[in-house]
Design an enzyme around this catalytic site. Structure first.
Site, short mmCIF file in Angstrom:
data_model
loop_
_atom_site.label_atom_id
_atom_site.label_comp_id
_atom_site.label_asym_id
_atom_site.label_seq_id
_atom_site.Cartn_x
_atom_site.Cartn_y
_atom_site.Cartn_z
CB SER A 1 -22.73 -3.49 28.04
OG SER A 1 -22.55 -4.13 29.28
CE1 TYR B 1 -19.58 0.35 29.40
CE2 TYR B 1 -21.04 -0.79 30.81
CZ TYR B 1 -20.04 -0.48 29.66
OH TYR B 1 -19.71 -1.79 29.13
#
Length: 243
Positions: free
Chosen positions: A139, A152
């Site tokens: 990501s 995350y």
């Protein structure tokens, strides 16, 4: 796209979003696709749509045995695996002082352990063949942290490190690609429970986003390259996303 036809491509997180969009495009290009996710009803519907050159294996990436079985079933059906895309991931972001430890644990299990289990399941097979391609979805949060993305981002930074070390270890025979998507239309983030995040960002629907097709095109670009060319990293953001 002559390098796509008849390739056997295994995709985790294939029941929706980026995974399903990519599976559909690959099937149209003549690839043999193996779909893996937990939601069997959606997988069944996709196989019915994609036809005889597709199959599914119900898979929970937090279970090592499930990943071993996924690769075993793919080889049983199609003879070998050319590509594994570790795409399954979750993003229940929150602030540290909210103490949502169970969600942290779940992200570690899916986003890190799921990737490691996938690599472990397929790597001996690919090394035995002397060829193969492993892709993993990180990501842009694996490149830059923001308040509320600490855990995350930690999982996605870990993916970055894992994949780079893997590339260095197997670069002579196996291709390794890490994909860093920005905001994309998908189910990612729908499991956010943090009141603080919801107060700041709502349900994330107001964020500028890319279509899943953009990621599908990037994956296809990476795996369609000639045998002596490895696309190491792909970073994609929607126009307007700055971080």
């Amino acid at each position: 796209m002559e390098n796509i036809k008849d390739k056997v491509v295994v995709i985790t997180g294939a029941s929706s979003g980026m995974g399903s969009a990519t599976a559909r495009k690959l099937a149209l290009l003549g690839a043999k696709v193996v779909l893996a996710a937990r939601r069997e009803d959606q997988l069944k519907a996709m196989v019915a749509e994609l036809g005889e050159n597709s199959m599914y294996v119900k898979t929970d990436v937090t279970k090592r045995a499930d990943l071993d079985n996924l690769i075993h079933q793919a080889i049983e059906r199609f003879g070998h695996v050319d590509v594994l895309w570790n795409n399954a991931g979750i993003m229940p972001i929150s602030f540290f002082d909210e103490g949502l430890v169970e969600e942290w644990d779940r992200m570690i299990d899916v986003n890190i352990k799921g990737v490691l289990y996938g690599i472990n399941a397929v790597l001996p097979h690919m090394q035995g063949r002397g060829q193969g391609h492993i892709l993993t979805t990180s990501s842009v949060a694996g490149l830059k942290t923001l308040p509320s993305t600490g855990v995350y981002s930690g999982t996605k930074f870990a993916v970055r490190a894992i994949m780079e070390a893997l590339r260095e270890e197997v670069a002579q025979t196996i291709k390794v690609t890490t994909i860093y998507p920005g905001a994309t239309h998908s189910e990612l983030g729908h499991d956010i429970t943090s009141p603080k995040v919801r107060a700041l960002y709502g349900n994330l629907e107001n964020f500028v986003r890319m279509d899943e097709e953009a990621i599908a095109n990037a994956v296809i670009y990476a795996i369609s390259q000639p045998g002596n060319t490895n696309v190491n990293e792909l970073v994609l953001r929607p126009l307007g996303q700055t971080r």
